[in-house]
Design a protein around this motif. Sequence first.
Motif, mmCIF file in Angstrom:
data_model
loop_
_atom_site.group_PDB
_atom_site.id
_atom_site.type_symbol
_atom_site.label_atom_id
_atom_site.label_comp_id
_atom_site.label_asym_id
_atom_site.label_seq_id
_atom_site.Cartn_x
_atom_site.Cartn_y
_atom_site.Cartn_z
ATOM 1 N N GLU A 13 0.831 -1.197 0.000
ATOM 2 C CA GLU A 13 0.000 0.000 0.000
ATOM 3 C C GLU A 13 0.872 1.256 0.000
ATOM 4 N N LYS A 56 -13.527 -3.006 0.538
ATOM 5 C CA LYS A 56 -14.333 -2.233 1.473
ATOM 6 C C LYS A 56 -14.803 -3.131 2.610
ATOM 7 N N ALA A 147 -0.720 6.200 1.755
ATOM 8 C CA ALA A 147 -1.917 5.616 1.144
ATOM 9 C C ALA A 147 -3.133 6.517 1.336
ATOM 10 N N THR A 148 -3.869 6.713 0.234
ATOM 11 C CA THR A 148 -5.080 7.534 0.258
ATOM 12 C C THR A 148 -6.176 6.813 -0.509
ATOM 13 N N ALA A 149 -6.680 5.742 0.051
ATOM 14 C CA ALA A 149 -7.638 4.903 -0.662
ATOM 15 C C ALA A 149 -9.086 5.330 -0.459
ATOM 16 N N GLU A 152 -11.912 2.620 -0.087
ATOM 17 C CA GLU A 152 -11.264 1.346 -0.412
ATOM 18 C C GLU A 152 -10.041 1.133 0.481
ATOM 19 N N ASP A 153 -10.282 1.078 1.769
ATOM 20 C CA ASP A 153 -9.156 1.066 2.715
ATOM 21 C C ASP A 153 -9.099 -0.190 3.571
ATOM 22 N N GLU A 156 -5.523 -1.396 3.928
ATOM 23 C CA GLU A 156 -4.699 -0.423 4.639
ATOM 24 C C GLU A 156 -4.908 -0.499 6.142
ATOM 25 N N ARG A 157 -6.103 -0.899 6.569
ATOM 26 C CA ARG A 157 -6.417 -0.956 7.992
ATOM 27 C C ARG A 157 -5.915 -2.224 8.670
#
Length: 210
Positions: A13, A56, A147-149, A152-153, A156-157
């Motif tokens: 990411e 998501k 990351a700047t999703a 749609e993260d 990333e989490r």
Amino acid sequence: MAKGKFITLEGGEGTGKSTQSSMLADALQSAGIDTLSTREPGGAVGAEEIRNLLVKGEVARWEPLTEALLHYAARHEHLQKTVFPALEAGTWVISDRFADSTMAYQGYGHGLDREIVTRLHRLVVNGFTPDLTIILDIPPEVGLKRATAGEEDRYERMNLEFHQRLRAGFLDIAGREPERCAVLDASDGITEVQNRIQALVRVRLGAPLP
């Protein structure tokens, strides 16, 4: 008519894959090469619907095997509806992620038996491989800050340990297939990274790039 080339950009990411894919597509198009830019999961109508299930929602939404099956279902649609027809028409295809991401995320990151991922790959992809895979590498703690999703993260989490395993996975994949893969440091500026990507594509695939 000669078949097109298939180039994939991989990495964790925040490594800049989407930006670099778009820039490379523009450069190839400007050089007179018919080029298609696509992504995974996604790249076809049905595959984009599956994408929404994967990127998501809650982190623990799916079991690792379920995730891998969803990714390969989307990949089958992507290949059959988008990638294969474009390559047959002589178009170069650049994909933001492909099969290495499934091995890295589900196999290394989630700890799914890698032989299962390999078997799924054989079933769905049947020996097809990219002409060049560029793995953009960056320390995960740096990439996660980049990351700047938006919505749609889901990935990333996931925790830092997951992303560290993910990075190690991509590097291991690259080490096992050096003739196909190239690792580039993605911590430098966007233009510098793009220049290195174009140099790779020129040398390895003979593209008429500066």
